[in-house]
Motif scaffolding. Structure first.
Motif, PDB file in Angstrom:
ATOM      1  N   CYS A  45       0.897  -1.079   0.025  1.00 54.24           N
ATOM      2  CA  CYS A  45      -0.017   0.160  -0.046  1.00 54.24           C
ATOM      3  C   CYS A  45       0.908   1.128  -0.056  1.00 54.24           C
ATOM      4  O   CYS A  45       2.142   1.010   0.190  1.00 54.24           O
ATOM      5  N   PRO A  46       0.475   2.606  -0.149  1.00 52.73           N
ATOM      6  CA  PRO A  46       1.053   3.765  -0.295  1.00 52.73           C
ATOM      7  C   PRO A  46       1.596   3.839   1.192  1.00 52.73           C
ATOM      8  O   PRO A  46       1.020   3.533   2.225  1.00 52.73           O
ATOM      9  N   GLN A  51      -3.307   7.984   1.974  1.00 53.23           N
ATOM     10  CA  GLN A  51      -3.349   6.953   0.819  1.00 53.23           C
ATOM     11  C   GLN A  51      -3.563   5.552   1.401  1.00 53.23           C
ATOM     12  O   GLN A  51      -4.262   4.620   0.843  1.00 53.23           O
ATOM     13  N   ALA A  52      -2.487   5.321   2.384  1.00 46.50           N
ATOM     14  CA  ALA A  52      -2.610   3.881   3.050  1.00 46.50           C
ATOM     15  C   ALA A  52      -3.930   3.588   3.626  1.00 46.50           C
ATOM     16  O   ALA A  52      -4.547   2.456   3.566  1.00 46.50           O
ATOM     17  N   GLU A 109      -1.723  -5.371   3.933  1.00 48.45           N
ATOM     18  CA  GLU A 109      -1.439  -4.147   3.678  1.00 48.45           C
ATOM     19  C   GLU A 109      -0.874  -3.619   4.810  1.00 48.45           C
ATOM     20  O   GLU A 109      -1.295  -3.679   5.883  1.00 48.45           O
ATOM     21  N   VAL A 110       0.289  -2.999   5.058  1.00 47.20           N
ATOM     22  CA  VAL A 110       1.198  -2.678   6.289  1.00 47.20           C
ATOM     23  C   VAL A 110       1.611  -1.611   6.070  1.00 47.20           C
ATOM     24  O   VAL A 110       2.317  -0.889   4.822  1.00 47.20           O
ATOM     25  N   ILE A 111       1.387  -0.565   6.945  1.00 44.90           N
ATOM     26  CA  ILE A 111       2.183   0.531   7.129  1.00 44.90           C
ATOM     27  C   ILE A 111       3.037   0.650   8.485  1.00 44.90           C
ATOM     28  O   ILE A 111       2.527   0.154   9.530  1.00 44.90           O
ATOM     29  N   ASN A 196       4.946  -2.180  -3.475  1.00 45.11           N
ATOM     30  CA  ASN A 196       3.863  -2.641  -3.994  1.00 45.11           C
ATOM     31  C   ASN A 196       3.737  -4.169  -3.942  1.00 45.11           C
ATOM     32  O   ASN A 196       2.977  -4.826  -4.016  1.00 45.11           O
ATOM     33  N   ASN A 197       5.108  -4.913  -3.639  1.00 41.00           N
ATOM     34  CA  ASN A 197       5.252  -6.119  -3.370  1.00 41.00           C
ATOM     35  C   ASN A 197       6.018  -6.540  -2.360  1.00 41.00           C
ATOM     36  O   ASN A 197       6.870  -5.712  -1.790  1.00 41.00           O
TER      37      ASN A 197
END
Length: 221
Positions: A45-46, A51-52, A109-111, A196-197
Motif C-alpha cells: 500500500c502507499p 493513501q494507506a 497491507e502494512v504501514i 507494492n510487492n
C-alpha cells in the motif's frame, strides 16, 4: 535485543466504522516522532498515511468485510522495541521492521514506522486484517508469539548484526511468553519508501513461518 508486542486490535467505533484505523495510522506516522516521515514505509500500500488508510478501507469493503459489528477486527497494531543499552540506530530499526513485515505479513497491507521520541528505539506496525489477495481475515493462535513471530524477529535481528531476545537477557521465550499481556481492543494510542510487492532477497524464513503463512493463505477464518 528486540521484543515484539501485540499492542491492540482496531474495531469499528460508533458512527465511524474506520475511525480507529485512521487514528492508529495517524499516530504511528506522526511526523514529530518519525523525523518528518523519514522513517515511515509500507508494504502492499502507499506509505502516505491518508493513501494507506484509503487503500486498506477499499480492500476491506471490496471483500465484504466492512461492518459496524463491534467484534469486526479491522486491523492490528504491533510494536518492536529495543533495549536502550543496545544503542540501535533509526536505520537499523527501520531495516529490521521492513524485513520483519516482508517475512511474516507478505500478503497484508502494512504501514510501519520508527519512533525515536523515547529513551529506547521502537518501531510501530499497523496492518489490515484482510488479506490483500484472498480476502480472508488474518489469524494467529495464542502460542504464535513464541513459535512464529518472535523467532522470526530474532532471526532478522541476527541477520542485521543485533542480538536476539534470549541472547541479550538469558531468558527463554517461554518465560517471556507467560508474562506477556493480551492486546487491547483498541489500545491507549489512538527512510521513506513505498513497495507494492513483498520485499525480495536472501531473507531466510523458517519452516514454521512458512507453515503459518500457508494457514493464512488457505484460510482459518
Amino acid at each position: 535485543m528486540a521484543i515484539l508486542k501485540f499492542i491492540s486490535r482496531t474495531y469499528p467505533v460508533s458512527g465511524n466504522c474506520f475511525g480507529s484505523v485512521k487514528r492508529t495510522i495517524n499516530y504511528i506516522t506522526n511526523p514529530v516522532k518519525t523525523e518528518q516521515g523519514r522513517y515511515v514505509s509500507s508494504l502492499n500500500c502507499p506509505f502516505h498515511p491518508s493513501q494507506a488508510f484509503q487503500k486498506m478501507k477499499h480492500t476491506t469493503i471490496h471483500y465484504g468485510k466492512a461492518s459496524d459489528n463491534p467484534n469486526n477486527r479491522l486491523g492490528y497494531h504491533w510494536t518492536i522495541s529495543w533495549s536502550p543499552e543496545e544503542k540501535v540506530t533509526e536505520e537499523q530499526a527501520f531495516e529490521v521492521a521492513e524485513k520483519f513485515c516482508a517475512a511474516v505479513l507478505p500478503e497484508q497491507e502494512v504501514i510501519f514506522s520508527v519512533h525515536n521520541d523515547k529513551g529506547h528505539m521502537h518501531a510501530h506496525i499497523y496492518f489490515n486484517s484482510v488479506n490483500l489477495y484472498s480476502g480472508k481475515k488474518f489469524h494467529y493462535s495464542s502460542g504464535d508469539w513464541k513459535t512464529v513471530f518472535q523467532p522470526a524477529l530474532d532471526q532478522i535481528n541476527q541477520e542485521c548484526g543485533l542480538q536476539t531476545l534470549e541472547e541479550s537477557t538469558g531468558i527463554p521465550l517461554e518465560s517471556y511468553s507467560k508474562k506477556r499481556k493480551k492486546p487491547s481492543r483498541y489500545g491507549s494510542l489512538i527512510k521513506r519508501k513505498e513497495s507494492n510487492n513483498p520485499i525480495t532477497g536472501s531473507l531466510a524464513i523458517t519452516n514454521i513461518i512458512k507453515s503459518h503463512l500457508r494457514k493464512q493463505k488457505y484460510g482459518w477464518i
